[in-house]
Design an enzyme around this catalytic site. Structure first.
Site, PDB file in Angstrom:
ATOM      1  N   HIS A 179      29.540 -38.658  -8.888  1.00 31.44           N
ATOM      2  CA  HIS A 179      28.876 -39.598  -9.849  1.00 31.44           C
ATOM      3  C   HIS A 179      28.660 -38.826 -11.203  1.00 31.44           C
ATOM      4  O   HIS A 179      27.998 -39.379 -12.083  1.00 31.44           O
ATOM      5  CB  HIS A 179      27.566 -40.137  -9.266  1.00 31.44           C
ATOM      6  N   GLU A 234      18.985 -23.060  -5.981  1.00 32.85           N
ATOM      7  CA  GLU A 234      18.269 -21.585  -6.135  1.00 32.85           C
ATOM      8  C   GLU A 234      19.657 -20.696  -6.386  1.00 32.85           C
ATOM      9  O   GLU A 234      19.405 -19.717  -7.191  1.00 32.85           O
ATOM     10  CB  GLU A 234      17.860 -21.177  -4.876  1.00 32.85           C
ATOM     11  N   LYS A 264      19.890 -18.349  -9.570  1.00 24.22           N
ATOM     12  CA  LYS A 264      19.920 -16.880  -9.453  1.00 24.22           C
ATOM     13  C   LYS A 264      21.522 -16.537 -10.598  1.00 24.22           C
ATOM     14  O   LYS A 264      21.261 -15.469 -11.121  1.00 24.22           O
ATOM     15  CB  LYS A 264      20.493 -16.586  -7.990  1.00 24.22           C
ATOM     16  N   ARG A 276       4.952   0.095  -6.599  1.00 24.12           N
ATOM     17  CA  ARG A 276       5.118  -0.822  -5.359  1.00 24.12           C
ATOM     18  C   ARG A 276       4.305  -1.998  -5.318  1.00 24.12           C
ATOM     19  O   ARG A 276       4.270  -2.837  -4.657  1.00 24.12           O
ATOM     20  CB  ARG A 276       4.660   0.061  -3.953  1.00 24.12           C
ATOM     21  N   TRP A 329      -2.934  -2.856  -1.389  1.00 23.74           N
ATOM     22  CA  TRP A 329      -2.615  -3.905  -2.056  1.00 23.74           C
ATOM     23  C   TRP A 329      -3.156  -4.761  -0.918  1.00 23.74           C
ATOM     24  O   TRP A 329      -2.792  -4.946   0.307  1.00 23.74           O
ATOM     25  CB  TRP A 329      -1.065  -4.181  -1.837  1.00 23.74           C
ATOM     26  N   GLU A 357      20.243 -16.678 -14.154  1.00 19.08           N
ATOM     27  CA  GLU A 357      19.352 -15.861 -14.471  1.00 19.08           C
ATOM     28  C   GLU A 357      19.716 -14.284 -14.852  1.00 19.08           C
ATOM     29  O   GLU A 357      19.473 -13.690 -15.699  1.00 19.08           O
ATOM     30  CB  GLU A 357      18.211 -15.687 -13.106  1.00 19.08           C
ATOM     31  N   ASN A 395      -1.949   2.229   6.106  1.00 19.82           N
ATOM     32  CA  ASN A 395      -1.196   1.139   5.816  1.00 19.82           C
ATOM     33  C   ASN A 395      -0.833   0.548   7.068  1.00 19.82           C
ATOM     34  O   ASN A 395      -0.709   0.904   7.966  1.00 19.82           O
ATOM     35  CB  ASN A 395       0.218   1.626   5.116  1.00 19.82           C
ATOM     36  N   GLY A 396      -0.782  -0.999   6.975  1.00 24.98           N
ATOM     37  CA  GLY A 396      -0.536  -1.861   8.178  1.00 24.98           C
ATOM     38  C   GLY A 396      -1.737  -2.559   8.599  1.00 24.98           C
ATOM     39  O   GLY A 396      -2.590  -2.808   7.977  1.00 24.98           O
ATOM     40  N   LYS A 414       8.809 -11.531 -15.407  1.00 26.66           N
ATOM     41  CA  LYS A 414       8.325 -11.556 -13.775  1.00 26.66           C
ATOM     42  C   LYS A 414       7.275 -12.672 -13.403  1.00 26.66           C
ATOM     43  O   LYS A 414       7.344 -13.384 -12.658  1.00 26.66           O
ATOM     44  CB  LYS A 414       7.853 -10.305 -13.329  1.00 26.66           C
ATOM     45  N   CYS A 457       0.736  -1.191   0.093  1.00 24.55           N
ATOM     46  CA  CYS A 457       0.153  -0.166  -0.048  1.00 24.55           C
ATOM     47  C   CYS A 457       0.832   1.296   0.078  1.00 24.55           C
ATOM     48  O   CYS A 457       1.935   1.343   0.441  1.00 24.55           O
ATOM     49  CB  CYS A 457      -0.917  -0.053   1.139  1.00 24.55           C
TER      50      CYS A 457
HETATM   51  C1  AGP Z   1      12.963 -16.804  -9.863  1.00 23.78           C
HETATM   52  O1  AGP Z   1      14.124 -16.093  -9.674  1.00 23.78           O
HETATM   53  C2  AGP Z   1      12.408 -16.582 -11.152  1.00 23.78           C
HETATM   54  N1  AGP Z   1      12.317 -15.778 -11.904  1.00 23.78           N
HETATM   55  C3  AGP Z   1      11.420 -18.091 -11.715  1.00 23.78           C
HETATM   56  O2  AGP Z   1      11.995 -18.954 -11.570  1.00 23.78           O
HETATM   57  C4  AGP Z   1       9.985 -17.635 -10.723  1.00 23.78           C
HETATM   58  O3  AGP Z   1      10.302 -18.300  -9.584  1.00 23.78           O
HETATM   59  C5  AGP Z   1       8.974 -18.816 -11.370  1.00 23.78           C
HETATM   60  O4  AGP Z   1       8.998 -18.460 -12.636  1.00 23.78           O
HETATM   61  C6  AGP Z   1       7.801 -19.023 -10.626  1.00 23.78           C
HETATM   62  O5  AGP Z   1       7.085 -17.844 -10.499  1.00 23.78           O
HETATM   63  P1  AGP Z   1       5.857 -17.928  -9.495  1.00 23.78           P
HETATM   64  O6  AGP Z   1       6.572 -17.966  -7.739  1.00 23.78           O
HETATM   65  O7  AGP Z   1       5.428 -16.490  -9.600  1.00 23.78           O
HETATM   66  O8  AGP Z   1       5.000 -18.685  -9.836  1.00 23.78           O
END
Ligand code: AGP
Length: 616
Positions: free
Chosen positions: A512, A489, A493, A27, A75, A496, A101-102, A611, A2
């Site tokens: 292995h 992960e 990162k 935001r 939000w 990506e 907000n809150g 995203k 928010c």
């Molecule tokens: C993570 O850094 C990614 N951009 C990507 O793997 C993401 O986690 C994936 O597309 C799933 O997205 P979601 O959590 O919005 O479902």
């Protein structure tokens, strides 16, 4: 999350407030509203679901004569996305308009009190309780006396528990604006014959760079040419002003060069928000209001199948380790895109859990729909209120991580880790985990934001490490058990955002196959925080070093590895076993970020990625 803006001064209020709301759009929000108070003591209220542009189109700016007003981007947290739930909220007798907000934690109790005193409510929000409580106190005092406006707010804020950033208008005083805060940011921009209140500097810097940062439990009482600051009891004698030296563009990201960096640094607050409301009163377990209805089923459960994509899938893998360990319930983790076409045989007492930051990932949504088609109960863990996945699941848990703008998930991922750890303890306590183990977890959970803050201090060390390693074109990330999902992960990162070939692997599996990659050209990150199995990890490290591979070790200070020969050692704080993965994630987030920076990559918008992936 928010956003708040408020204005009183010489300019027409409406265009400035709408402009401010647009500056807060980054935001993330789902609805917006504006409340204006004109000199004839009439409120003008406009609210709408969707973008600020549609709000702008909903009324004639030219006709607005108000010089005082408030605005909000919402939000959703309490109550669905709707016009009725959008802010500002008006009090029952029409004296006040308020944006907030809150979270008002004791809103139910206060609502009951106000209902008994004849107040009506038109929204599902906790905010409406607050605006009515102010009015209740106002009507107890000398109505239309300026001091009563302030005192009624002071009294109301003393009555509530929770967090707030508020801006309030009172119909009886057309040139007055009141603002207050507690654990929710609020600052006041000081212009010539004008003041602007906002939850974010982004809405203020186009007009003035002189600001006052309101402190917790302080109230700013503002007119066109006067600003006074009060505590909840008395008046403050001095006011400290600051100069903001950011451009409007920089202000949205604060002092951070990228959203990703900002979001990494937000994690202490995010984790505090994620855990809020999930701790039992006796501090021995967690609880989840959203999925309580499925409680009887939890006792009968014989399997949970998690479905997700990308980082969320890694969070699910962590859930597998933790739920199996603490609750002894078998867990499977499926790529959502595989699950929907795989026709996996599932027993009657299987629960499906889908995890998605955006709540819109098509593969995850389709997996969910497929599971429901077959008659399974589905719970969702998502960050976006009212998203498709939130709507389609039978029950769920919101992450409350705030909008994540950087394409690479950081704070949303750790907040998913936090929820899965809390879920593991919740299920464990429903089965065989005892009271003492439950309290140890809750204590660690409460200390976690502080420990994340300590971990964030490692950024300088990690940025130096990145200086030494940014020219390498491949990396291995290795971990055992709960550190294995974090290794995955970490590799994701780096791929990506720095476009470096990286592979995550269970460390003992390395011999292995992947060990063939190890050479002086392929450094390895090793994540190890368990003392009991550290000797095994030590052997794996020696295998790497014997092949001229450099090792960057992420570990805790209680693990005796000082004498061990590794190129780099990153020491994170020790916490509860179920929460250690959260702390281990932070160094690898920083590493990916600084590597990307040094390689001149577009950190927040990496190539080829979106995203929210709403295609198959
Ligand atoms: C993570 O850094 C990614 N951009 C990507 O793997 C993401 O986690 C994936 O597309 C799933 O997205 P979601 O959590 O919005 O479902």
């Amino acid at each position: 999350m928010c956003g708040i803006i408020g204005y009183t001064g010489f300019r027409p209020a409406a265009p400035l407030i709408l402009d401010g709301l647009q500056r807060l759009e980054y935001r993330g929000y789902d609805s917006a509203g504006i409340g204006l108070l004109d000199p004839s003591r009439e409120f003008e209220l406009h609210r709408s679901v969707g973008r600020v542009t549609s709000l702008r189109e909903s009324f004639d700016l030219e006709k607005s004569t108000s010089h005082t007003g408030i605005g909000h981007t919402r939000w959703a947290t309490h109550g669905k996305v709707s016009t009725e739930n959008a802010h500002p909220h008006k009090s029952h007798y029409g004296h006040f308009l308020l944006v907030h907000n809150g979270v008002v934690e004791n809103f139910k109790k206060i609502k009951n009190f106000l209902l008994e005193h004849g107040y009506s409510f038109y929204s599902e929000t906790d905010t409406e309780v607050l605006v009515n409580l102010i009015e209740f106190h106002y009507r107890q005092g000398q109505v239309a006396e300026l001091a009563n406006f302030l005192q009624a707010t002071q009294k109301a804020l003393q009555d509530i528990q929770g967090t707030y950033g508020i801006a309030v208008l009172c119909r009886d005083f057309p040139d007055r604006l009141l603002a207050a805060k507690n654990s929710s940011p609020l600052l006041i921009g000081i212009g010539e014959q004008e003041y602007i209140v906002a939850s974010d500097a982004a809405a203020i810097v186009p007009y003035t760079s002189r600001v006052v940062y309101l402190q917790d439990r302080e109230i700013a009482f503002i007119s066109h040419d006067e600003l006074d600051i009060y505590t909840l009891q008395t008046k403050k004698t001095s006011i400290t002003t600051h100069l903001i030296d950011w451009s409007p563009e920089e202000a949205q990201r604060g002092r951070y060069e990228h959203y990703m960096l900002k979001e990494i640094h937000e994690q202490p607050q995010v984790i505090a928000n994620t855990m809020r409301g999930h701790i039992s009163d006796d501090l021995s377990t967690t609880h989840f209001g959203g999925i309580a209805a499925l409680l009887t089923q939890f006792h009968r459960l014989d399997r949970i199948v998690f479905c997700a994509c990308g980082s969320a899938w890694h969070a699910c893998l962590e859930a597998e380790y933790l739920i199996e360990h603490y609750a002894r319930i078998p867990v499977e983790v499926e790529y959502a895109s595989e699950f929907r076409y795989r026709n996996a045989p599932l027993s009657k007492n299987t629960l499906i859990a889908v995890v998605s930051q955006s709540g819109e990932t098509l593969d995850t949504l389709e997996a969910l729909l497929e599971a429901r088609r077959k008659g399974y109960s589905v719970i969702g863990i998502t960050n976006v209120v009212g998203s498709s996945i939130a709507r389609e699941t039978d029950a769920g848990v919101y992450q409350h991580a705030g909008p994540e703008i950087g394409v690479a998930s950081t704070k949303a991922f750790t907040s998913q880790l936090c929820i899965t750890a809390m879920l593991a303890i919740y299920l464990g306590r429903l089965r065989q985990m005892d009271y003492t183990d439950g309290t140890a977890f809750i204590q660690a959970l409460q200390e976690l934001p502080k420990k994340i803050e300590e971990t964030l201090l490692l950024e300088a060390q990690i940025s130096e490490i990145a200086q030494r390693y940014h020219h390498y074109e491949q990396f291995l990330f290795l971990g055992r058990q709960t550190m294995y999902p974090i290794a995955l992960e970490a590799a994701l990162k780096l791929k990506e955002i720095a476009y470096i070939q990286a592979q995550g692997y269970p460390i003992a599996e390395m011999k292995h196959g992947p060990i063939a990659l190890v050479s002086e050209h392929c450094p390895s990150f090793v994540l190890e925080t368990q003392a009991a199995i550290f000797p095994k990890t030590l052997s794996n490290i020696q295998e790497i070093r014997a092949r001229h591979g450099k090792v960057i070790l992420v570990t805790t200070s209680d693990i005796p590895s000082e004498d061990m020969e590794v190129e780099e050692r990153i020491t994170i704080p020790r916490t509860h076993h179920a929460l250690q993965p959260i702390l281990a994630t932070i160094p690898v987030q920083f590493f990916a970020y600084h590597m990307a920076l040094l390689r001149h990559c577009d950190v927040d918008k990496p190539r080829n990625l979106a995203k929210s992936v709403t295609v198959e």
